[in-house]
Design an enzyme around this catalytic site. Structure first.
Site, PDB file in Angstrom:
ATOM      1  N   LEU A  53       0.847  -1.196   0.000  1.00 34.74           N
ATOM      2  CA  LEU A  53       0.000   0.000   0.000  1.00 34.74           C
ATOM      3  C   LEU A  53       0.883   1.247   0.000  1.00 34.74           C
ATOM      4  O   LEU A  53       0.657   2.182  -0.754  1.00 34.74           O
ATOM      5  CB  LEU A  53      -0.919  -0.007   1.228  1.00 34.74           C
ATOM      6  CG  LEU A  53      -1.728   1.269   1.499  1.00 34.74           C
ATOM      7  CD1 LEU A  53      -2.656   1.611   0.341  1.00 34.74           C
ATOM      8  CD2 LEU A  53      -2.539   1.120   2.790  1.00 34.74           C
ATOM      9  N   TYR A 110       6.463  -4.602  26.823  1.00 32.04           N
ATOM     10  CA  TYR A 110       5.786  -3.487  27.500  1.00 32.04           C
ATOM     11  C   TYR A 110       6.402  -3.142  28.847  1.00 32.04           C
ATOM     12  O   TYR A 110       7.091  -3.966  29.453  1.00 32.04           O
ATOM     13  CB  TYR A 110       4.306  -3.833  27.709  1.00 32.04           C
ATOM     14  CG  TYR A 110       3.505  -3.757  26.425  1.00 32.04           C
ATOM     15  CD1 TYR A 110       2.654  -2.692  26.173  1.00 32.04           C
ATOM     16  CD2 TYR A 110       3.636  -4.744  25.443  1.00 32.04           C
ATOM     17  CE1 TYR A 110       1.937  -2.611  24.992  1.00 32.04           C
ATOM     18  CE2 TYR A 110       2.928  -4.668  24.256  1.00 32.04           C
ATOM     19  CZ  TYR A 110       2.078  -3.597  24.040  1.00 32.04           C
ATOM     20  OH  TYR A 110       1.377  -3.507  22.866  1.00 32.04           O
ATOM     21  N   SER A 144       2.752   5.927  -3.303  1.00 29.50           N
ATOM     22  CA  SER A 144       1.537   6.719  -3.130  1.00 29.50           C
ATOM     23  C   SER A 144       0.505   5.943  -2.323  1.00 29.50           C
ATOM     24  O   SER A 144       0.335   4.744  -2.504  1.00 29.50           O
ATOM     25  CB  SER A 144       0.951   7.062  -4.494  1.00 29.50           C
ATOM     26  OG  SER A 144      -0.406   7.437  -4.354  1.00 29.50           O
ATOM     27  N   SER A 184      -4.633   3.319  21.809  1.00 30.78           N
ATOM     28  CA  SER A 184      -5.148   2.825  20.537  1.00 30.78           C
ATOM     29  C   SER A 184      -5.706   3.976  19.706  1.00 30.78           C
ATOM     30  O   SER A 184      -6.267   4.921  20.258  1.00 30.78           O
ATOM     31  CB  SER A 184      -6.267   1.808  20.800  1.00 30.78           C
ATOM     32  OG  SER A 184      -6.977   1.537  19.610  1.00 30.78           O
ATOM     33  N   THR A 225      -2.469   4.231  -4.467  1.00 26.34           N
ATOM     34  CA  THR A 225      -2.288   3.023  -5.287  1.00 26.34           C
ATOM     35  C   THR A 225      -2.138   1.805  -4.387  1.00 26.34           C
ATOM     36  O   THR A 225      -1.652   1.912  -3.256  1.00 26.34           O
ATOM     37  CB  THR A 225      -1.028   3.138  -6.167  1.00 26.34           C
ATOM     38  OG1 THR A 225       0.117   3.344  -5.316  1.00 26.34           O
ATOM     39  CG2 THR A 225      -1.151   4.299  -7.147  1.00 26.34           C
ATOM     40  N   GLU A 246       7.534  -0.470  24.971  1.00 34.17           N
ATOM     41  CA  GLU A 246       6.283   0.274  24.950  1.00 34.17           C
ATOM     42  C   GLU A 246       5.875   0.622  26.375  1.00 34.17           C
ATOM     43  O   GLU A 246       5.359  -0.219  27.102  1.00 34.17           O
ATOM     44  CB  GLU A 246       5.195  -0.571  24.265  1.00 34.17           C
ATOM     45  CG  GLU A 246       5.649  -1.135  22.923  1.00 34.17           C
ATOM     46  CD  GLU A 246       4.563  -1.959  22.235  1.00 34.17           C
ATOM     47  OE1 GLU A 246       3.399  -1.510  22.207  1.00 34.17           O
ATOM     48  OE2 GLU A 246       4.890  -3.045  21.726  1.00 34.17           O
ATOM     49  N   HIS A 256      -0.779   4.030  19.016  1.00 30.87           N
ATOM     50  CA  HIS A 256      -0.415   2.802  18.311  1.00 30.87           C
ATOM     51  C   HIS A 256      -0.737   2.940  16.816  1.00 30.87           C
ATOM     52  O   HIS A 256      -1.866   3.296  16.477  1.00 30.87           O
ATOM     53  CB  HIS A 256      -1.213   1.605  18.871  1.00 30.87           C
ATOM     54  CG  HIS A 256      -0.403   0.665  19.700  1.00 30.87           C
ATOM     55  ND1 HIS A 256      -0.068   0.938  21.004  1.00 30.87           N
ATOM     56  CD2 HIS A 256       0.153  -0.537  19.413  1.00 30.87           C
ATOM     57  CE1 HIS A 256       0.656  -0.082  21.487  1.00 30.87           C
ATOM     58  NE2 HIS A 256       0.810  -0.977  20.542  1.00 30.87           N
ATOM     59  N   ASP A 316       4.620   3.590  -6.552  1.00 30.07           N
ATOM     60  CA  ASP A 316       3.987   2.672  -5.586  1.00 30.07           C
ATOM     61  C   ASP A 316       4.083   3.166  -4.144  1.00 30.07           C
ATOM     62  O   ASP A 316       3.545   2.538  -3.237  1.00 30.07           O
ATOM     63  CB  ASP A 316       4.554   1.252  -5.726  1.00 30.07           C
ATOM     64  CG  ASP A 316       6.020   1.140  -5.306  1.00 30.07           C
ATOM     65  OD1 ASP A 316       6.598   2.144  -4.841  1.00 30.07           O
ATOM     66  OD2 ASP A 316       6.589   0.049  -5.456  1.00 30.07           O
ATOM     67  N   HIS A 359       6.473   1.711  14.966  1.00 23.83           N
ATOM     68  CA  HIS A 359       5.559   0.708  15.505  1.00 23.83           C
ATOM     69  C   HIS A 359       4.400   0.383  14.557  1.00 23.83           C
ATOM     70  O   HIS A 359       3.365  -0.105  15.000  1.00 23.83           O
ATOM     71  CB  HIS A 359       5.038   1.112  16.892  1.00 23.83           C
ATOM     72  CG  HIS A 359       4.593  -0.062  17.736  1.00 23.83           C
ATOM     73  ND1 HIS A 359       5.285  -1.252  17.796  1.00 23.83           N
ATOM     74  CD2 HIS A 359       3.523  -0.227  18.562  1.00 23.83           C
ATOM     75  CE1 HIS A 359       4.667  -2.084  18.615  1.00 23.83           C
ATOM     76  NE2 HIS A 359       3.598  -1.496  19.087  1.00 23.83           N
TER      77      HIS A 359
END
Length: 680
Positions: free
Chosen positions: A33, A478, A614, A253, A617, A439, A202, A612, A93
């Site tokens: 992606l 963590y 971007s 989150s 796309t 974390e 996250h 690619d 992360h």
């Protein structure tokens, strides 16, 4: 200061390699992606050789293996200029990058071993970004600013947070840190160079069903900022570098609608994050968008817009000397002085039952639940048989955690978890960057920052800006507070050195801060050097073998053509006879898989408008049988796209057998037909 910035690709193999973050064995790369980058920033004192390097990398976390290999390469290139004390490596992360770059055995389990091409692309990308920054050093100025980011995070373990003392909680308006800190860099003439933003969230807007490699919400923020500043350049090109680095994001989150039961739609915001039907494995948090792609963009854009505002208004200049302090510490054996009469110790690493439960951002397998302070006889029996029972000493040390994986006592074929951990502070004038190896939860981070700030104050370094940079140098899961540890939700079960882990880090980072304030960093003991295991590659990945095209077709031929006409907001899509994208990653570090081109009537030629990297796309690879595979390219045509004639192009490599024992890699390309984008 002298300031240099650099960015380099570190994407690596985008197919067949498990993605790192959710520990979901089914989440194996199947395309791209957005590209992953390493972004490096070097600050130097003009007359002195004192330097500080901060690198933010679009990966799940920095592993000890990555760090040791990077330091080795830097030593051979630059001698003693860039060292373990003045180089900070921090992972953003993202949970959608390739795994397989670890030397400790636990991480081999979910990432199919140690995958050399994935490790090499990360190491080489980091070094290259530092090289570029090093070559572009110029006189510059730094400015700092801070502000509040709204509606972009929730605390995903609020019941753990509530275990912290009420008096402490009352000092804060929220159960997450909403503050963003931005460091702006310009050259002496005021030309913009780049920025680093630190913000605790996250990067899990893309969930564990995603198979496309990408840099998630913070990566999208980087993309927006860099696209704006590098006008007219393709994504990933241009001199302005914008890093959105991680902070104390342990319990934070981006899935702001909170946890719901996937089957019934009711809330599962309860101490065990469990649903009446289907248990814990049905409890999933939702982002603000209609799907994970939209949620990623919404959160990323929020973060970008706040950073842009803070960047534009930044007026507080950062001045003063540069310094850095670093130690290696055996974290399984630290004695902590809680007060004059009370000493406690850290433990050999171990993971609790709730580790297997996962979180509302990515649930675990086998219906483990969060908040388990009792073991489960069934799983304990399996553990004892397969992995050996934990010693009584380790069990007692980790109380009340019921141990699931006794990693500190598992050494085959190598140790399962690190003992030797980096603690590090890099100070740029009045800005102190605490490079932490994991974390930290919201409250853990607050306690650490406060302790370090008061340490600086008490030794004459008043008014320091203290920020936490997360997931640095080595991954140790963590770090919760002692009180949160008692509740044993996922974050606590993953606090591997036991209930006093945070107290130990506070003691250690105070020591580093004191050394910086008193200008005595040379007196700090180096500590025990971490091991570099003699394993170069050990993987369950399928080997790359000769490939074939269907009868009567060749690589790069179109199987399903684009339509002749599209409007903005529609998706142009084409499918080709493809080949394994790993061939390309193993052939070239920065291979571009696709281009969107627009026909120019003026020059009667095709011009590249997107690559690619971007976010509009998508590149999908699907493996068929008998050495055949397909590649599908999608272009999600954004609103405001200029009408005209376009085409999609695909670039790949296939493996060709030339003799019984020998294959070669052959480049090829394919193109869709031309299509029209019409005005709305």
């Amino acid at each position: 200061y002298l300031v240099g910035v650099g960015r380099a690709d570190c994407t690596g193999p985008v197919a067949q390699v498990p993605l790192m973050g959710y520990a979901n064995p089914n989440q194996v790369g199947g395309g791209l992606l957005s590209r992953l980058y390493s972004r490096a920033f070097i600050m130097a004192e003009p007359e002195d050789s004192k330097r500080v390097v901060f690198v933010s990398i679009d990966i799940g976390m920095v592993s000890q293996r990555v760090r040791l290999e990077v330091l080795k390469q830097l030593r051979s290139k630059y001698g003693e200029l860039y060292r373990q004390d003045n180089v900070v490596l921090s992972g953003t992360h993202t949970h959608s990058g390739p795994g397989g770059y670890f030397q400790y055995t636990l991480f081999w389990v979910t990432s199919k071993g140690l995958i050399r091409p994935a490790l090499s692309s990360i190491v080489n990308g980091i070094v290259k970004s530092i090289d570029i920054a090093h070559e572009n050093m110029k006189r510059g100025r730094l400015f700092i600013n801070r502000g509040t980011v709204e509606s972009s995070q929730i605390n995903r373990s609020p019941f753990s947070y509530l275990a912290n003392p009420e008096a402490e909680r009352n000092r804060y308006s929220s159960n997450t840190d909403k503050e963003m800190v931005v460091l702006k860099m310009v050259d002496k003439d005021g030309h913009e160079l780049g920025l680093i933003s630190w913000f605790a969230v996250h990067p899990v807007s893309m969930n564990n069903s995603n198979l496309l490699v990408n840099s998630d919400n913070v990566g999208y923020a980087s993309y927006l900022f860099e696209q704006e500043k590098n006008k007219g350049m393709l994504p990933g090109e241009g001199s302005f570098v914008a890093a959105f680095a991680s902070s104390n994001l342990g319990d934070v989150s981006p899935n702001t609608r909170g946890p719901f039961c996937a089957n019934t739609g009711e809330s599962c915001d309860n101490p065990q994050s469990t649903c009446p039907i289907g248990g814990a494995s049905m409890c999933m948090a939702k982002g603000p968008g209609n799907d994970m792609f939209e949620s990623t963009r919404i959160i990323g854009q929020n973060i970008y817009l706040k950073a842009k505002e803070l960047y534009e208004k930044a007026s507080q200049e950062v001045t003063g000397p540069l310094s850095s302090a670093h130690q290696w510490v055996n974290m399984s054996d630290v004695s902590v002085e809680l007060n004059a009469t009370h000493m406690v110790k850290t433990c050999k690493p171990a993971l609790g039952h709730s580790f297997a439960a996962g979180t509302i951002d990515g649930v675990g397998a086998f219906n483990f639940t969060q908040g388990s302070v009792e073991g489960d006889p069934f799983w304990d029996q399996i553990r004892d048989q397969l992995l050996g029972e934990p010693s009584n000493e380790t069990k007692a040390c980790h109380e009340p955690k019921p141990i699931l994986f006794n990693t500190g006592e598992m050494t085959w074929p190598h140790p399962w978890h690190p003992d030797i951990v980096d603690v590090q502070i890099a100070a740029i004038g009045s800005l102190a960057i605490l490079a932490v190896p994991g974390e930290f939860t919201t409250m853990s981070g607050r306690r650490l920052r406060e302790a370090v700030k008061s340490e600086f104050d008490s030794h004459g370094a008043r008014g320091m800006n203290v920020v936490i940079a997360g997931l640095c140098n080595v991954y140790t899961h963590y770090i919760t507070t002692y009180e949160e540890y008692q509740v044993q939700r996922y974050e606590a079960a993953s606090t591997i050195y036991g209930p006093h882990t945070l107290s130990a880090y506070i003691q250690l980072y105070r020591g580093l801060a004191k050394a910086i304030a008193l200008n005595a960093t040379h007196e700090l003991s180096r500590g025990p050097e971490p091991p570099l295991f003699n394993v170069t590659s050990l993987t369950l990945l399928p080997s790359l073998s000769a490939e074939s095209a269907p009868a009567g077709k060749t690589f790069g031929d179109v199987l399903e053509e684009v339509r002749q006409e599209y409007r903005e907001t529609e998706v142009a899509e084409v499918t080709f006879v493809g080949a394994n994208p790993r061939n390309s990653a193993e052939n070239a570090t920065e291979h571009n898989f696709l281009m969107v081109e627009r026909y120019s009537n003026i020059s009667s030629s095709w011009r590249v408008v997107l690559n690619d990297a971007s976010w509009d796309t998508r590149f999908y690879w699907s493996k068929g049988s008998r050495g055949q595979s397909n590649v599908t390219l999608e272009w999600h045509i954004p609103a405001g796209t200029e009408p005209g004639v376009y085409r999609l192009r695909y670039f790949g490599h296939y493996k060709k057998r030339v003799s019984l024992f020998h294959t070669i890699t052959v480049p090829f390309e394919g193109s869709s037909s031309a299509f029209q984008i019409t005005a709305p």
